[in-house]
Design a protein around this motif. Structure first.
Motif, short mmCIF file in Angstrom:
data_model
loop_
_atom_site.label_atom_id
_atom_site.label_comp_id
_atom_site.label_asym_id
_atom_site.label_seq_id
_atom_site.Cartn_x
_atom_site.Cartn_y
_atom_site.Cartn_z
N ILE A 116 0.93 -1.27 0.11
CA ILE A 116 0.01 -0.18 0.07
C ILE A 116 1.08 1.21 0.10
N PHE A 117 1.68 1.15 0.91
CA PHE A 117 2.75 2.37 1.00
C PHE A 117 3.53 2.61 -0.43
N ALA A 118 4.16 1.73 -0.94
CA ALA A 118 4.77 1.80 -2.14
C ALA A 118 3.81 2.41 -3.38
N GLY A 119 2.45 1.76 -3.28
CA GLY A 119 1.38 2.14 -4.21
C GLY A 119 1.19 3.78 -4.29
N ILE A 120 0.81 4.11 -2.98
CA ILE A 120 0.60 5.67 -2.77
C ILE A 120 1.88 6.27 -3.18
N GLY A 121 2.84 5.71 -2.85
CA GLY A 121 4.35 6.60 -3.11
C GLY A 121 4.72 6.75 -4.58
N GLY A 122 4.41 5.72 -5.33
CA GLY A 122 4.62 5.74 -6.95
C GLY A 122 3.35 6.71 -7.51
N MET A 123 2.11 6.68 -6.92
CA MET A 123 1.12 7.66 -7.55
C MET A 123 1.34 9.14 -7.25
N ALA A 124 1.84 9.28 -5.98
CA ALA A 124 2.01 10.62 -5.39
C ALA A 124 3.24 11.15 -6.32
N GLU A 125 4.33 10.45 -6.70
CA GLU A 125 5.57 11.14 -7.28
C GLU A 125 4.87 11.45 -8.72
N VAL A 126 3.85 10.78 -9.31
CA VAL A 126 3.35 10.94 -10.45
C VAL A 126 2.53 12.32 -10.60
N MET A 127 1.76 12.52 -9.36
CA MET A 127 1.00 13.52 -9.43
C MET A 127 1.51 14.68 -8.73
N GLY A 128 2.80 14.67 -8.14
CA GLY A 128 3.30 15.80 -7.52
C GLY A 128 4.44 16.43 -8.44
N ILE A 129 5.28 15.46 -8.97
CA ILE A 129 6.47 15.94 -9.72
C ILE A 129 6.34 16.07 -11.28
N HIS A 130 6.12 14.55 -11.87
CA HIS A 130 6.01 14.48 -13.33
C HIS A 130 4.75 14.94 -14.14
N ARG A 131 3.54 14.76 -13.07
CA ARG A 131 2.13 14.93 -13.82
C ARG A 131 1.92 14.08 -15.05
N ARG A 132 2.61 13.17 -15.24
CA ARG A 132 2.32 12.10 -16.45
C ARG A 132 3.44 10.79 -15.86
N PHE A 133 3.11 9.80 -16.59
CA PHE A 133 3.76 8.52 -16.27
C PHE A 133 4.77 8.56 -17.20
N LEU A 134 5.97 8.94 -17.15
CA LEU A 134 7.15 8.96 -18.09
C LEU A 134 8.18 8.14 -18.20
N TRP A 135 8.22 7.23 -16.95
CA TRP A 135 9.32 6.37 -16.77
C TRP A 135 9.40 5.54 -17.97
N GLN A 136 10.53 5.14 -18.52
CA GLN A 136 10.84 4.03 -19.42
C GLN A 136 11.50 3.07 -18.85
N SER A 137 12.04 3.24 -17.88
CA SER A 137 12.90 2.14 -17.15
C SER A 137 12.57 2.18 -15.52
N LEU A 138 12.66 1.32 -14.88
CA LEU A 138 12.64 1.30 -13.33
C LEU A 138 13.42 2.38 -12.57
N PRO A 139 12.72 3.25 -11.74
CA PRO A 139 13.56 4.53 -11.13
C PRO A 139 14.41 4.14 -10.30
N GLY A 140 14.41 2.89 -9.61
CA GLY A 140 15.23 2.51 -8.47
C GLY A 140 15.02 2.98 -7.25
N TYR A 141 13.77 3.56 -6.99
CA TYR A 141 13.37 4.07 -5.55
C TYR A 141 13.22 2.63 -4.63
N GLY A 142 12.64 1.72 -5.26
CA GLY A 142 12.86 0.46 -4.48
C GLY A 142 13.89 0.09 -3.68
N TRP A 143 15.03 0.02 -4.49
CA TRP A 143 16.29 -0.40 -4.03
C TRP A 143 16.76 0.50 -3.14
N ASP A 144 16.61 1.83 -3.20
CA ASP A 144 16.60 2.97 -2.25
C ASP A 144 15.85 2.73 -1.04
#
Lengths: 507, 307, 361
Positions: free
Chosen positions: C250-278
């Motif tokens: 749940i936390f990862a899911g909300i985090g992913g969407m919040a990142e889209v809604m707060g920073i990029h405003r669209r889904f623009l990743w074409q590779s895994l961003p690596g936040y999970g490893w962080d």
């Protein structure tokens, strides 16, 4: 006759202060089968570990074929011609028999390759020599337990063991398998091997052993030719000690049946029947002691009664309700408490706080939590009260359990289990390995629980404890209740011994 | 014949399958041998990267293929040894230590690339070597097989050879027997005098050698330069490939080949606008299923909470 | 003093590990840089050089905090996993798709945001449930399982966005832009710090409260400490393993969407961003405690931004940071690192204690 192993004044004290061997002297003659018998905790296993280099004694000397040795590792013992067949077999299940047999001493081709033909030949040579048949190409996991054990014996022989130690080899075998094993052992003796054989089963000891050594309280009580000792003599020597305790006062009021076990049977994974048609009941206000040598089905019985294991057939009633197939929590909620035999494995989470350990069966109940939220104010209050009431010496309830001594850890377990308002208490080895002071306290707590109307089932391998606490005694042997004593006053170990050791059985 | 099917069954397609599968076969063997000894090695990603980088740098500065080979393998083994030291000696969780080493490899290679080549993307400014390709000469006339094998890099052949070497090590040497015994029952192994820690370390070293060859192929065969994070997850794919194959030689090889086929297929399908993701995801799903089925078979012997 | 060391041993060990990491990085800088003093300044002070850089730290810390919590909750139940990466990604992708699909409903801003974040949370829960269930039911190796699920999440997400929600007008591979009502407000001028950061901080305290103050959190921790004990006590271990994995999701899911809604405003990743490893990294550094994880995430973000400044203004490459991180993780996870020091102090303390008792009695 030549002496294979000679032990002189062996003393072994474990780091926790338990004195396992007190000046043990023992001579094992060559080309004999020498049985070592004694109750649990008599010091046999420790002595074998010392011979095999698993433990080092504080004092004393060991001679192998006249030569003084000090083994720091089992490898050194193996090199001196000693082999051990552990109760838990040391085999890699997914490897074949021949791979297991030659592991570590593999014949090689061009120095770096396995010489599979030679591996087979080597194994076959020993199979023929000692007439111990095993299927070489099969994987260990495909074999029945008796065959696995034969592989283990052969494995020791392949490493040129002259002296074989077998730690309760028959405990896991069917009667037929036992027969085969004995034939092999006799054959090995004929070929000049010396065999040390640990057992609780006196009939077997009489059948197979040339010499018998009886141990008690870390000392050798007697060593004699097996032909000079009757099974009853051995039993008497094993359990017949000075009575060093006073029985607790008798129950004042015995009420209704709280725990009833009906036709309970259990088969383990190897399809061996561990419990055979067990029947008994425990009433409110009494302590029923289950006496028996360990490994006769007690562990399984306790786990079935507490929901940790599923019975094969039969029924268990707590206050009239059948608990078979109920979950641990459901059984606990019906008023069953459980003091487990291995407190570090089951009884506590040793890195968690004392208070977290004290609430593990009740954290979800009213007052301890509301709607899934823990109420620490209440938990702390209740925990502090338990610490006080059960005399737990702990820096604070916030301390991790592993900061406490063994006795105090056990008091944490007992405090939790006895404070849940239980109707039935299943106490398994409740004072094992703890100091005398804590032991006394724990026994008093159990007595108080009895007097407040609990039904207590006490399972213990310690006869003193059984005789001291029990209102009635049942003796378990080989998964069966073989005798029940309704009056305990005046009984001694000598009365129980023959039943525990399978020499006698009640009507 | 349908042009799509035709291109799939062309020799050029099969040629590229082998090309793509090679950098998976090597690390998959690496994962497999350490798994047999009882360690889950997820550091192949880092091992490959470091070897790929070392090979390129050493070849650029010495212009000697043998030295590059030796240096590349040593670098991979060094990472494996660090993993072994931390997990076996300092009791670090091997997964976490491997994560750290992957991070380290990714960082240090780019860091040093910048120092040596003043570029943080690729090493193309350095004149590095590649391993030779094998010309089959007359043999290339053999139908199909000739076309698939002619002109492949020597490391592709070594990858095949490695599968056989792996088989021999595991089933026909005392070391292999000990590795399997240690992985299956460390107590039993130590009861006959086997030094469990040392055997596990040997398995990790072998895993380093296999991984290193995979890395060297990437930067000195597959392409002729080092690029940042050029392993692109192959060290993880290798885990999938060896899981599919149950760590056995043939199985691991076929598992790697499956990924090779899928990736080659993805390349071949790209121009005809079929979503390659749909195909690429298949082997991972297969891995999850295989893992689950494999675990389910032994589930009865374990308790909830155990692995 | 020695008692103090014993009490805070883990903390002290972590600090020593970080110091060693720093010492090595400083040495590396001296080794490669022509102006090493300036480089040190960029690395350590650079991140505080301007509001926007401080903003960068916070922006970067936000997704790492989410993923750290997502990893830590199953970690607390001893369920090692690396699944936050895929959960973060697939929840963001499906969240974006969902948001675009329901765009026509014209929900009022606040409700719209809430619905989309809830959907992403549920998606995360679902993606966390899969490995949790397979582990609990079949005892499959969770690390390998989650590793594979990360790739599966990646391919499914990329397929979904590129083939069904791709903005062909954008000139690069990306989804359609989210409607403006869905933007998480960036509320500090000159930075991109957005409401999602506040949600992350709230999540830290929610997760902390969950783990240490709820019955389920208690169950998770007890299973992690000793699952035999948990079972014996009547805790449903199966349920706990599944739920810990699901709740982390749940936390990862909300985090992913919040990142889209707060920073990029669209889904623009074409590779895994690596936040999970962080997330795995901060969970280790923070010993799975959400509050410590928050600090670890800030620390990691600070290092990364320092690395970026260093990269920009000096001749030392950014990747130095990965080396520092790796060394710190290695030392923190090495249980035996400094263990002999602890042992010696413990023995000395015990002897002192014994002596005191003797002299007093």
């Amino acid at each position: 006759m030549a002496i294979a192993i000679s032990l002189r004044d062996i003393v072994k004290v474990y780091p926790n202060g338990v004195v396992a061997n007190k000046k043990v002297n023992l001579d094992i003659e060559e080309k004999t089968i020498h049985a070592i018998v004694g109750e649990n905790g008599a010091g046999k296993s420790t002595l074998m570990k010392i011979i095999f280099g698993v433990e080092m004694p504080q004092e004393g000397e060991i001679y192998v074929k006249g030569k003084k040795v000090t083994f720091k590792t089992p490898m050194e013992a193996i090199k001196s011609g000693i082999g051990m067949v552990h109760q838990h077999l040391m085999l890699a299940e997914d490897l074949t028999v021949v791979e297991n047999l030659t592991l570590g001493i593999e014949p090689r081709k061009f120095k770096i390759f396995l010489d599979k033909k030679e591996m087979n030949n080597l194994a076959k040579k020993y199979i023929e020599k000692y007439k111990i048949e095993v299927p070489l190409e099969k994987k260990i996991k495909e074999l029945p337990i008796g065959l696995k054990q034969r592989v283990e014996i052969l494995k020791a022989l392949l490493r040129n063991a002259d002296i074989l130690i077998l730690d309760e080899p028959t405990a896991v075998l069917t009667p037929q398998e036992t027969e085969v094993l004995f034939k092999s052992l006799k054959e090995l003796k004929e070929q000049g091997k010396t065999i040390i054989f640990i057992s609780h089963k006196l009939k077997e000891v009489k059948e197979i052993a040339d010499k018998v050594t009886i141990m008690r309280d870390g000392k050798v009580i007697a060593t004699d030719d097996a032909s000079n000792l009757s099974e009853h003599d051995i039993a008497r020597l094993m359990v017949g000690r000075e009575v060093s305790f006073e029985r607790i006062e008798e129950s004042r009021h015995i009420g209704n049946v709280a725990l009833k076990v009906e036709n309970l049977s259990y088969f383990n994974r190897e399809k061996i029947q561990v419990l055979k048609n067990i029947n008994f009941e425990v009433r409110e206000g009494e302590i029923v002691g289950i006496a028996g040598v360990e490994g006769n089905g007690q562990t399984e019985l306790v786990e079935i009664l507490t929901g940790l294991r599923e019975a094969s057939s039969g029924a268990v009633y707590v206050l009239g309700q059948n608990i078979v197939n109920k979950s641990v929590r459901e059984i606990r909620e019906m008023g069953v408490s459980h003091i487990p035999e291995d407190r570090m494995k089951n009884g506590v989470a040793d890195k968690a706080k004392v208070k977290e350990n004290l609430i593990s069966d009740r954290y979800y109940k009213n007052n301890f939590s509301k709607m899934g939220i823990l109420n620490y104010e209440y938990i702390d209050g209740a925990s502090n009260e338990l610490v006080k009431r059960f005399n737990i010496l702990a820096p604070s309830i916030e301390a991790p359990v592993n900061a406490l001594s063994g006795g105090n850890i056990q008091k944490v377990v007992v405090a939790r289990e006895l404070s849940s308002n239980p109707k039935v208490i299943i106490a398994s080895q409740p004072v094992r390995g703890i100091d005398v002071g804590s032991e006394e306290l724990v026994h008093n707590f159990i007595k108080d629980a009895r007097d407040s109307g609990c039904a207590v089932l006490l399972v213990s391998a310690d006869l003193d404890e059984i005789l001291k606490l029990s209102t009635r005694i049942l003796v378990i042997y080989n998964g069966e209740i073989v005798k029940s004593f309704d009056k305990v006053e005046g009984l001694t170990g000598v009365d129980l011994g023959p039943y525990m050791l399978g020499l006698k059985r009640g009507e | 014949m349908n042009p799509l099917l035709k291109s799939i069954f062309s020799t050029s397609f099969l040629f590229s399958v082998l090309r793509v599968a090679t950098p998976i076969i090597f690390p998959a063997l690496g994962v497999a041998i350490s798994s047999l000894s009882g360690s889950t090695n997820i550091a192949l990603e880092g091992i490959m990267l470091v070897s790929a980088f070392t090979g390129v740098i050493v070849s650029a500065f010495t212009q000697n293929l043998w030295l590059s080979l030796i240096a590349g393998i040593s670098a991979g083994v060094l990472i494996a040894l660090i993993l072994g030291y931390f997990s076996l000696k300092l009791k670090a969780d091997i997964i976490l230590a491997a994560i750290a080493l992957n991070l380290f490899a990714s960082g240090i290679t780019v860091f040093l690339l910048y120092i040596f080549a003043h570029d943080k993307g690729v090493s193309s400014s350095l004149k590095s070597l590649v391993f030779p390709t094998i010309k089959l000469g007359l043999l290339s006339k053999i139908p199909i097989l000739g076309g698939i094998l002619d002109n492949q890099n020597i490391l592709v052949y070594i990858a095949f050879l490695s599968v056989i070497i792996y088989y021999v090590i595991v089933f026909h040497t005392p070391l292999g027997l000990k590795i399997r015994a240690v992985g299956l029952n460390p107590d039993a192994a130590s009861s006959v005098g086997i030094n469990v820690v040392r055997i596990k370390l040997y398995a990790l070293i072998l895993s380093g050698v296999f991984g290193a060859l995979g890395g060297l192929y990437l930067s000195m065969g597959y392409v002729s330069w080092f690029g940042r994070d050029m392993t692109a997850g192959r060290g993880f794919i290798a885990i999938a490939a060896s899981s599919i194959g149950g760590n056995m030689p043939l199985g691991t090889f076929l598992g790697s080949l499956l990924f090779g086929i899928v990736y080659a297929l993805a390349n071949f399908l790209a121009p005809i606008n079929i979503p390659s993701e749909i195909i690429q995801v298949i082997p991972y799903i297969v891995t999850v299923l295989v893992l689950t089925i494999y675990s389910a078979r032994s589930v009865k012997e374990k308790e909830v909470g155990e692995e | 003093m020695e008692k103090f060391i014993l009490k805070y041993f883990n903390l002290i060990r972590t600090i020593i590990a970080i110091l060693i990491g720093f010492i090595i990085s400083v040495s590396l800088i001296f080794l490669v840089s022509k102006d090493s003093i300036a480089a040190l300044g960029y690395l350590f002070l650079g991140p505080f050089g301007s509001i926007s850089r401080i903003g960068n730290i916070v922006e970067l810390a936000t997704p790492i905090i989410f993923c750290g919590i997502a990893i830590a909750i199953p970690f607390q139940a001893q369920q090692f996993n690396v699944g936050a990466e895929g959960t973060f990604f697939i929840s963001a992708a499906f969240g974006t798709a969902f948001a675009l699909i329901i765009q026509g409903l014209n929900l009022p801003g606040f409700i719209y945001i809430l619905v989309v974040l809830t959907f992403a949370g549920l998606m995360g829960a679902f993606w966390g449930f899969i490995p949790g269930y397979l582990k609990a039911k079949y005892r499959a190796n969770m690390v390998v399982l989650t590793l594979m699920l990360n790739y599966i999440a990646y391919f499914i997400s990329i397929y979904l966005i590129n083939y069904h929600f791709r903005d062909k007008a954008a000139g690069y591979l990306t989804s359609y832009r989210l409607p403006e009502t869905l933007f998480l407000k960036q509320f500090i001028p000159n930075t991109r710090i957005h409401i999602g950061f506040l949600i992350a901080i709230a999540s830290v305290f929610i997760a902390y409260y969950f783990l240490y103050h709820t019955t389920l959190g208690y169950e998770i921790r007890m299973v992690g400490f000793n699952f035999h004990f948990a079972k014996y006590s009547g805790i449903n271990v199966f349920k706990v393993i599944v739920l810990s994995s699901l709740i982390g999701g749940i936390f990862a899911g909300i985090g992913g969407m919040a990142e889209v809604m707060g920073i990029h405003r669209r889904f623009l990743w074409q590779s895994l961003p690596g936040y999970g490893w962080d997330g795995v990294v901060v969970a280790i550094i923070g010993h799975n405690n959400p509050i410590l994880i928050m600090f670890a995430a800030f620390f990691l973000a600070y290092l990364r931004i320092g690395g970026q400044v260093l990269n920009l203004l000096s001749d030392v490459p950014y990747e130095l940071i990965s080396v520092i991180e790796a060394i710190i993780i290695l030392l923190i996870t090495a249980e035996a690192f400094l263990e002999n020091v602890k042992y010696r102090i413990t023995v000395r303390e015990a002897e002192k204690e014994a002596f005191k008792n003797e002299s007093s009695s």
